[in-house]
Design a protein around this motif. Structure first.
Motif, PDB file in Angstrom:
ATOM      1  N   ARG A 107       0.912  -1.134   0.120  1.00  0.00           N
ATOM      2  CA  ARG A 107      -0.075  -0.039   0.310  1.00  0.00           C
ATOM      3  C   ARG A 107       0.889   1.304  -0.094  1.00  0.00           C
ATOM      4  O   ARG A 107       1.412   1.548   1.278  1.00  0.00           O
ATOM      5  CB  ARG A 107      -0.900  -0.082   1.239  1.00  0.00           C
ATOM      6  CG  ARG A 107      -2.090  -1.033   1.187  1.00  0.00           C
ATOM      7  CD  ARG A 107      -2.850  -1.076   2.304  1.00  0.00           C
ATOM      8  NE  ARG A 107      -2.044  -1.424   3.577  1.00  0.00           N
ATOM      9  CZ  ARG A 107      -2.906  -1.627   4.843  1.00  0.00           C
ATOM     10  NH1 ARG A 107      -3.986  -1.246   4.871  1.00  0.00           N
ATOM     11  NH2 ARG A 107      -2.234  -1.679   5.904  1.00  0.00           N
ATOM     12  N   ARG A 108       1.084   1.832  -1.062  1.00  0.00           N
ATOM     13  CA  ARG A 108       1.758   2.887  -1.426  1.00  0.00           C
ATOM     14  C   ARG A 108       1.117   4.151  -1.530  1.00  0.00           C
ATOM     15  O   ARG A 108       0.194   4.007  -1.565  1.00  0.00           O
ATOM     16  CB  ARG A 108       2.713   2.777  -2.681  1.00  0.00           C
ATOM     17  CG  ARG A 108       3.714   1.496  -2.679  1.00  0.00           C
ATOM     18  CD  ARG A 108       4.496   1.334  -3.879  1.00  0.00           C
ATOM     19  NE  ARG A 108       5.728   2.425  -3.509  1.00  0.00           N
ATOM     20  CZ  ARG A 108       7.016   1.547  -3.361  1.00  0.00           C
ATOM     21  NH1 ARG A 108       6.999   0.147  -3.066  1.00  0.00           N
ATOM     22  NH2 ARG A 108       7.923   2.309  -3.213  1.00  0.00           N
ATOM     23  N   PRO A 109       1.754   5.280  -1.049  1.00  0.00           N
ATOM     24  CA  PRO A 109       3.248   5.487  -1.110  1.00  0.00           C
ATOM     25  C   PRO A 109       3.570   5.266   0.342  1.00  0.00           C
ATOM     26  O   PRO A 109       3.017   5.366   1.335  1.00  0.00           O
ATOM     27  CB  PRO A 109       3.169   7.126  -1.355  1.00  0.00           C
ATOM     28  CG  PRO A 109       1.942   7.456  -0.518  1.00  0.00           C
ATOM     29  CD  PRO A 109       1.140   6.408  -1.149  1.00  0.00           C
ATOM     30  N   PHE A 110       4.873   4.795   0.392  1.00  0.00           N
ATOM     31  CA  PHE A 110       5.578   4.451   1.510  1.00  0.00           C
ATOM     32  C   PHE A 110       6.238   5.766   2.124  1.00  0.00           C
ATOM     33  O   PHE A 110       7.037   6.684   1.477  1.00  0.00           O
ATOM     34  CB  PHE A 110       6.781   3.368   1.718  1.00  0.00           C
ATOM     35  CG  PHE A 110       6.063   2.116   1.120  1.00  0.00           C
ATOM     36  CD1 PHE A 110       4.854   1.861   1.585  1.00  0.00           C
ATOM     37  CD2 PHE A 110       6.898   1.256   0.575  1.00  0.00           C
ATOM     38  CE1 PHE A 110       4.486   0.420   1.230  1.00  0.00           C
ATOM     39  CE2 PHE A 110       6.392  -0.173   0.413  1.00  0.00           C
ATOM     40  CZ  PHE A 110       5.033  -0.226   0.768  1.00  0.00           C
ATOM     41  N   THR A 111       6.219   6.099   3.383  1.00  0.00           N
ATOM     42  CA  THR A 111       6.662   7.423   4.097  1.00  0.00           C
ATOM     43  C   THR A 111       7.672   7.149   5.063  1.00  0.00           C
ATOM     44  O   THR A 111       7.269   6.247   6.114  1.00  0.00           O
ATOM     45  CB  THR A 111       5.489   8.282   4.533  1.00  0.00           C
ATOM     46  OG1 THR A 111       4.563   8.524   3.683  1.00  0.00           O
ATOM     47  CG2 THR A 111       6.007   9.493   5.166  1.00  0.00           C
ATOM     48  N   LEU A 112       8.732   7.784   4.952  1.00  0.00           N
ATOM     49  CA  LEU A 112       9.667   7.643   6.217  1.00  0.00           C
ATOM     50  C   LEU A 112       9.540   8.556   7.007  1.00  0.00           C
ATOM     51  O   LEU A 112       9.578   9.645   6.686  1.00  0.00           O
ATOM     52  CB  LEU A 112      11.157   7.589   5.490  1.00  0.00           C
ATOM     53  CG  LEU A 112      12.339   7.446   6.434  1.00  0.00           C
ATOM     54  CD1 LEU A 112      12.389   6.046   7.228  1.00  0.00           C
ATOM     55  CD2 LEU A 112      13.598   8.028   5.982  1.00  0.00           C
ATOM     56  N   ALA A 113       9.199   8.344   8.156  1.00  0.00           N
ATOM     57  CA  ALA A 113       8.777   9.392   9.222  1.00  0.00           C
ATOM     58  C   ALA A 113       9.881   9.449  10.156  1.00  0.00           C
ATOM     59  O   ALA A 113      10.382   8.422  10.737  1.00  0.00           O
ATOM     60  CB  ALA A 113       7.619   8.867   9.962  1.00  0.00           C
ATOM     61  N   VAL A 114      10.399  10.652  10.243  1.00  0.00           N
ATOM     62  CA  VAL A 114      11.612  10.897  11.073  1.00  0.00           C
ATOM     63  C   VAL A 114      11.285  11.881  11.963  1.00  0.00           C
ATOM     64  O   VAL A 114      10.562  13.065  11.934  1.00  0.00           O
ATOM     65  CB  VAL A 114      12.770  11.445  10.258  1.00  0.00           C
ATOM     66  CG1 VAL A 114      13.951  11.782  11.175  1.00  0.00           C
ATOM     67  CG2 VAL A 114      13.233  10.686   9.085  1.00  0.00           C
ATOM     68  N   ASP A 115      11.470  11.697  13.236  1.00  0.00           N
ATOM     69  CA  ASP A 115      11.308  12.676  14.543  1.00  0.00           C
ATOM     70  C   ASP A 115      12.761  12.837  15.086  1.00  0.00           C
ATOM     71  O   ASP A 115      13.446  12.177  15.718  1.00  0.00           O
ATOM     72  CB  ASP A 115      10.446  11.840  15.640  1.00  0.00           C
ATOM     73  CG  ASP A 115      10.166  12.847  16.772  1.00  0.00           C
ATOM     74  OD1 ASP A 115      10.040  13.884  16.560  1.00  0.00           O
ATOM     75  OD2 ASP A 115       9.688  12.137  17.904  1.00  0.00           O
ATOM     76  N   PHE A 155      11.577   3.871   0.070  1.00  0.00           N
ATOM     77  CA  PHE A 155      10.410   4.670   0.499  1.00  0.00           C
ATOM     78  C   PHE A 155      10.268   5.648  -0.563  1.00  0.00           C
ATOM     79  O   PHE A 155      11.098   6.006  -1.355  1.00  0.00           O
ATOM     80  CB  PHE A 155      10.615   5.386   2.005  1.00  0.00           C
ATOM     81  CG  PHE A 155      12.014   5.915   1.790  1.00  0.00           C
ATOM     82  CD1 PHE A 155      12.266   7.305   1.631  1.00  0.00           C
ATOM     83  CD2 PHE A 155      13.150   5.502   2.821  1.00  0.00           C
ATOM     84  CE1 PHE A 155      13.285   7.854   1.760  1.00  0.00           C
ATOM     85  CE2 PHE A 155      14.327   6.034   2.609  1.00  0.00           C
ATOM     86  CZ  PHE A 155      14.536   7.319   2.250  1.00  0.00           C
ATOM     87  N   ASP A 156       9.077   6.156  -0.696  1.00  0.00           N
ATOM     88  CA  ASP A 156       8.750   7.189  -1.616  1.00  0.00           C
ATOM     89  C   ASP A 156       8.745   8.641  -1.131  1.00  0.00           C
ATOM     90  O   ASP A 156       8.851   9.447  -2.086  1.00  0.00           O
ATOM     91  CB  ASP A 156       7.062   6.880  -1.895  1.00  0.00           C
ATOM     92  CG  ASP A 156       6.924   5.634  -2.454  1.00  0.00           C
ATOM     93  OD1 ASP A 156       7.857   5.118  -3.460  1.00  0.00           O
ATOM     94  OD2 ASP A 156       6.102   4.609  -1.761  1.00  0.00           O
ATOM     95  N   ARG A 157       8.570   8.988   0.145  1.00  0.00           N
ATOM     96  CA  ARG A 157       8.697  10.347   0.605  1.00  0.00           C
ATOM     97  C   ARG A 157       8.995  10.363   2.032  1.00  0.00           C
ATOM     98  O   ARG A 157       9.215   9.208   2.720  1.00  0.00           O
ATOM     99  CB  ARG A 157       7.257  11.014   0.502  1.00  0.00           C
ATOM    100  CG  ARG A 157       6.265  10.291   1.141  1.00  0.00           C
ATOM    101  CD  ARG A 157       4.807  10.662   0.636  1.00  0.00           C
ATOM    102  NE  ARG A 157       3.632  10.112   1.491  1.00  0.00           N
ATOM    103  CZ  ARG A 157       2.697  10.269   1.256  1.00  0.00           C
ATOM    104  NH1 ARG A 157       2.054  11.054   0.243  1.00  0.00           N
ATOM    105  NH2 ARG A 157       1.717   9.671   2.367  1.00  0.00           N
ATOM    106  N   VAL A 158       9.257  11.521   2.542  1.00  0.00           N
ATOM    107  CA  VAL A 158       9.957  11.656   3.888  1.00  0.00           C
ATOM    108  C   VAL A 158       9.103  12.877   4.757  1.00  0.00           C
ATOM    109  O   VAL A 158       9.036  13.953   4.111  1.00  0.00           O
ATOM    110  CB  VAL A 158      11.428  12.222   3.735  1.00  0.00           C
ATOM    111  CG1 VAL A 158      12.031  12.260   5.321  1.00  0.00           C
ATOM    112  CG2 VAL A 158      12.182  11.008   3.020  1.00  0.00           C
ATOM    113  N   SER A 159       8.806  12.300   5.806  1.00  0.00           N
ATOM    114  CA  SER A 159       8.055  13.372   6.822  1.00  0.00           C
ATOM    115  C   SER A 159       9.070  13.786   8.070  1.00  0.00           C
ATOM    116  O   SER A 159       9.767  12.528   8.793  1.00  0.00           O
ATOM    117  CB  SER A 159       6.606  13.039   7.219  1.00  0.00           C
ATOM    118  OG  SER A 159       5.887  12.958   6.279  1.00  0.00           O
TER     119      SER A 159
END
Length: 267
Positions: free
Chosen positions: A36-44, A93-97
């Motif tokens: 189930r895309r898009p895959f998001t790399l979540a960074v804190d 991954f497809d995008r980054v938060s």
């Protein structure tokens, strides 16, 4: 081989060719879940640790959370290097938060009181997009945590109690970033002076928790919120005495809110 065995083998082969799959492929395909895309790399990015996790298109974690301690004097280059390392641990991954502990405007950092030097007007969003070769969105870490826990109805205040004090208010889901941590609280000292990690170490848990409850009373009178969410590593110290419309949330919301950064109102 007997005639019966030969016929059986021929029947199996014909069935496999008709389906266009080798033996066992159907079972393997049935066991696989569709991506189930898009895959998001979540960074804190935090004052004590930098965390990352990969989320699917529905915002559900599909990798284990990883963490690397935040170095002393955490300059932009040091932080970027750690994010590179974390990104490599989570595959494609497809995008980054990114959630960042400071004031963010249009992808630029304007304050980073609990990190290091070199952040003033630093274009972190642009630099990370270059390094990771993916689109990047970022916001204050309290904003991102709020996106992971609010209901989207009424007035909702989010406070984070960790290395410093973060804050954001949502009105029917639309976010307005604030810097409550640097506002006066008691005797000329700010909320961050009295409720940050340093204050906790000096005052002890009991006195710190008493001051935190006093601050909650201030926030209720100031904002008349419908709900207050309290996150950050020190939120767990406020157990058992909170009003019914106040809720402690885990640091996981700081990562899970990353998916909503791509479709939330109010940037």
């Amino acid at each position: 081989m007997t005639t019966e065995n030969t016929l059986n083998e021929a029947a199996k082969k014909t069935g496999q060719e008709r389906k266009g799959k080798p033996a066992g492929a159907e079972q393997a395909a049935a066991a696989e879940k569709p991506e189930r895309r898009p895959f998001t790399l979540a960074v804190d990015i935090g004052g004590t640790g930098i965390k990352a996790e990969k989320l699917d298109g529905a915002g559900k974690p599909i990798t284990e959370r990883t963490k690397i301690p935040t170095p002393k004097n955490a300059t932009p280059k040091k932080v970027e290097k750690i994010i590179d390392e974390l990104a490599a641990q989570h595959g494609n991954f497809d995008r980054v938060s990114v959630g960042f502990p400071g004031v963010i405007k249009n992808g630029q950092v304007y304050t980073a009181a609990n990190l290091g030097k070199g952040w003033d007007e630093y274009p972190l969003q642009k630099e990370l997009a270059k390094r990771l070769k993916k689109p990047v969105r970022m916001a204050n870490d309290a904003d991102v945590q709020g996106l992971g826990c609010i209901s989207g109805r009424g007035v909702e205040l989010v406070i984070t109690l960790g290395t410093g004090v973060g804050s954001v208010i949502f009105v029917d889901g639309r976010r307005i970033h604030m810097e409550i941590g640097h506002h006066p609280f008691k005797k000329g000292k700010t909320y961050e002076d009295e409720l940050g990690n340093r204050a906790l170490g000096k005052k002890g848990k009991k006195k710190w928790a008493k001051l935190a409850m006093e601050a909650i009373g201030d926030f209720e009178r100031t904002f008349n919120y419908d709900r207050l969410f309290i996150g950050g590593g020190n939120a767990k110290l406020l157990d058992g005495k909170l009003p019914p419309n106040v809720k402690i949330v885990s640091n996981m919301e700081g990562l899970l809110g990353g998916i909503k950064l791509w479709n939330a109102p109010g940037k």
